[in-house]
Design a protein around this motif. Structure first.
Motif: not given
Lengths: 266, 284
Positions: A20-38
């Protein structure tokens, strides 16, 4: 805690598990959302996607450059805690060679060991080995400006491997090179990977490159950056020019290309 | 994996012959052109003074200035030594204080915020306006001259080094962070080498400024009649209407300035020629 009940598809434990890795930048851009990966030990995985799909951001998060704003990244026990000297158990190859212009090839490759507190002599000996590994024996005292683009990238890869990490992360390393050099570096990278046996994560926007190199391709789409599909490349190694011109390569490229097209909403 | 080596030999095979001859041509022109201009200028000067019969207390001929340089050499050499001693001490102090402050400023942002404005004030206030005060406050004349020259010389080193320390490549900074570099390691292996070209550019400017500071301060102090550097010789010669001696002292100051510039340029080239764009000859 991880759900112990989840059926394990792989016989081995992953080196790294992203949940569930996500990254939202301070500008509000959702760069990465809910990544599941092994990431499985020793595998060659490519992350394929259009520019701006967050693949570089994802790679940087795996490297520990910038924490995720959601989800977690777990290393298998015994890794991530560190290599011999206590830093993370990974190497990183940037899009640019990112070499220190004031230092020769040997000192550039030795840098990670020096930063980990290794003795200079020991660090240089290891650096010499790694330069030979990437085919640059004899270029130890060359300065970056005296090297061609492809050779600089080889130095950069040698530096990524000098700490003998379990994981090598590469962020579009060959994007700026001409096709001939790129083909040669793809080929040599595979040889090094097979020799050394690290886990490789390779970010690229080239369908052909990803199919040639990897065992598994993860296709990402933009806005928000997410994984849309996964493609297994079953072709055996060693892969060479025969594979590059084979019909199975062509059909795999078509599949990857179709998935990428779907990902881009076309 | 042996191909990169072949690539290298091919490029160097194309290179040497035309490059070598072009380079020696270039060097020859670099020496000959200014030399020729100098000869023409000095010859014209000599001729003009002789033809128009200008008296030496208005404008001496170059040959007369050289004569004076030889005949007054003991006095002038002693003064030159004093001026150079002040200049180099001031430059050394500027390097140490300017460099150390730059490192301190970039390591601790609050120190920069607190002190940088005062460094600017020190820089923008004309040295001729501060010099009398310093000369009054500091009893030792040579020390007061040194302080004045230092004030003029340290700012270029400070501001250039700050710029250099902050201009390390961002990807390289990420790399250092990735490998868990300490602040000291980042300074030593990344920021200081990245700052070197900037520091050396500052040094080139400061070398000239230290000399100017030393001379200007002595002009101000010289009215007190205690110092005996080249500026004092100029003042003295002016009062005594020994105009050729004025010119001789002036010549020595100019030559000292040129020598300092050459020395700092050579140092910069030595330190940068393997890697920095500024020191590399473009070939295309």
């Amino acid at each position: 805690m991880r759900e112990a009940s989840a059926p394990s598809l792989a016989p081995v434990d992953p080196l790294i598990r992203l949940s569930g890795v996500s990254k939202t930048f301070s500008t509000g851009t959702r760069a990465v959302e809910a990544v599941d990966l092994d990431l499985m030990p020793g595998e060659f995985l490519s992350i394929l996607g259009p520019s701006g799909c967050g693949k570089s951001t994802l790679l940087r998060m795996i490297a520990g450059l910038g924490a995720p704003t959601g989800g977690e990244i777990q290393w298998a026990s015994g890794h991530g805690g560190g290599s011999r000297y206590g830093t993370r158990d990974l190497g990183f190859v940037f899009q640019d060679p990112t070499l220190m212009p004031w230092a020769n090839a040997l000192d550039n490759v030795a840098l990670p060991l020096i930063l980990e507190g290794a003795a200079k002599r020991e660090a240089q000996a290891a650096a010499r080995d790694k330069l030979a590994l990437v085919g640059l024996a004899g270029f130890e005292s060359a300065y970056p400006r005296e090297l061609s683009g492809g050779m600089k990238m080889r130095v950069s890869i040698a530096r990524g491997l000098v700490t003998e990490p379990s994981l090598l992360l590469m962020d579009e390393p060959f994007a700026a090179l001409d096709e001939i050099t790129r083909h040669r570096l793809n080929h040599d990278l595979l040889n090094v990977w097979r020799d050394v046996g690290f886990t490789a994560v390779f970010v690229t926007h080239s369908v052909f490159e990803s199919v040639f190199l990897s065992q598994r391709i993860v296709v990402m789409a933009a806005r928000p950056g997410r994984i849309v599909s996964t493609l297994d490349v079953g072709a055996p190694y060693p892969r060479d020019e025969m594979f590059r011109t084979s019909s199975s390569y062509a059909s795999l490229c078509r599949q990857a290309s179709d998935q990428l097209k779907t990902a881009m909403g076309g | 994996m042996s191909s990169p080596r072949t690539a290298k030999t091919t490029t160097s095979d194309l290179g040497p012959l035309p490059t070598a001859s072009a380079r020696s041509n270039d060097r020859w022109l670099k020496l000959a052109a200014p030399f020729l201009v100098g000869i023409i200028f000095l010859g014209g000067w000599e001729a003009a003074v002789r033809i128009m019969a200008i008296p030496p207390y208005i404008l001496p001929t170059p040959s007369r200035i050289i004569e004076t340089l030889v005949s007054d050499w003991p006095t002038l050499a002693a003064s030159l030594r004093i001026t150079l001693a002040i200049t180099f001490s001031a430059l050394a102090a500027a390097v140490v204080v300017g460099g150390a402050l730059a490192i301190l400023f970039t390591q601790f942002k609050w120190v920069e915020l607190a002190l940088f404005p005062y460094a600017v004030i020190l820089q923008v206030t004309p040295i001729v306006a501060i010099a009398p005060l310093i000369i009054i406050w500091v009893n030792d004349t040579n020390l007061s001259l040194l302080i004045c020259a230092w004030i003029v010389a340290f700012f270029p080193i400070l501001s250039n080094t700050i710029l250099g320390l902050n201009s390390a490549d961002h990807n390289l900074r990420n790399l250092f962070e990735l490998y868990g570099a300490t602040r000291w390691q980042t300074l030593r292996y990344l920021r200081l080498p990245a700052a070197l070209p900037y520091f050396l550019a500052g040094l080139k400017i400061s070398g000239g400024l230290a000399l100017i500071g030393a001379v200007v301060a002595e002009f101000v102090a010289g009215t007190g009649g205690t110092a005996s550097g080249l500026a004092y010789r100029i003042l003295e010669a002016q009062y005594q209407l020994k105009i050729p001696r004025m010119f001789a002292a002036l010549t020595l100051i100019s030559l000292a300035g040129v020598a300092i510039f050459l020395a700092t340029s050579i140092i910069a080239h030595r330190l940068l020629h393997r890697w920095h764009e500024s020191a590399i000859k473009r070939e295309n």
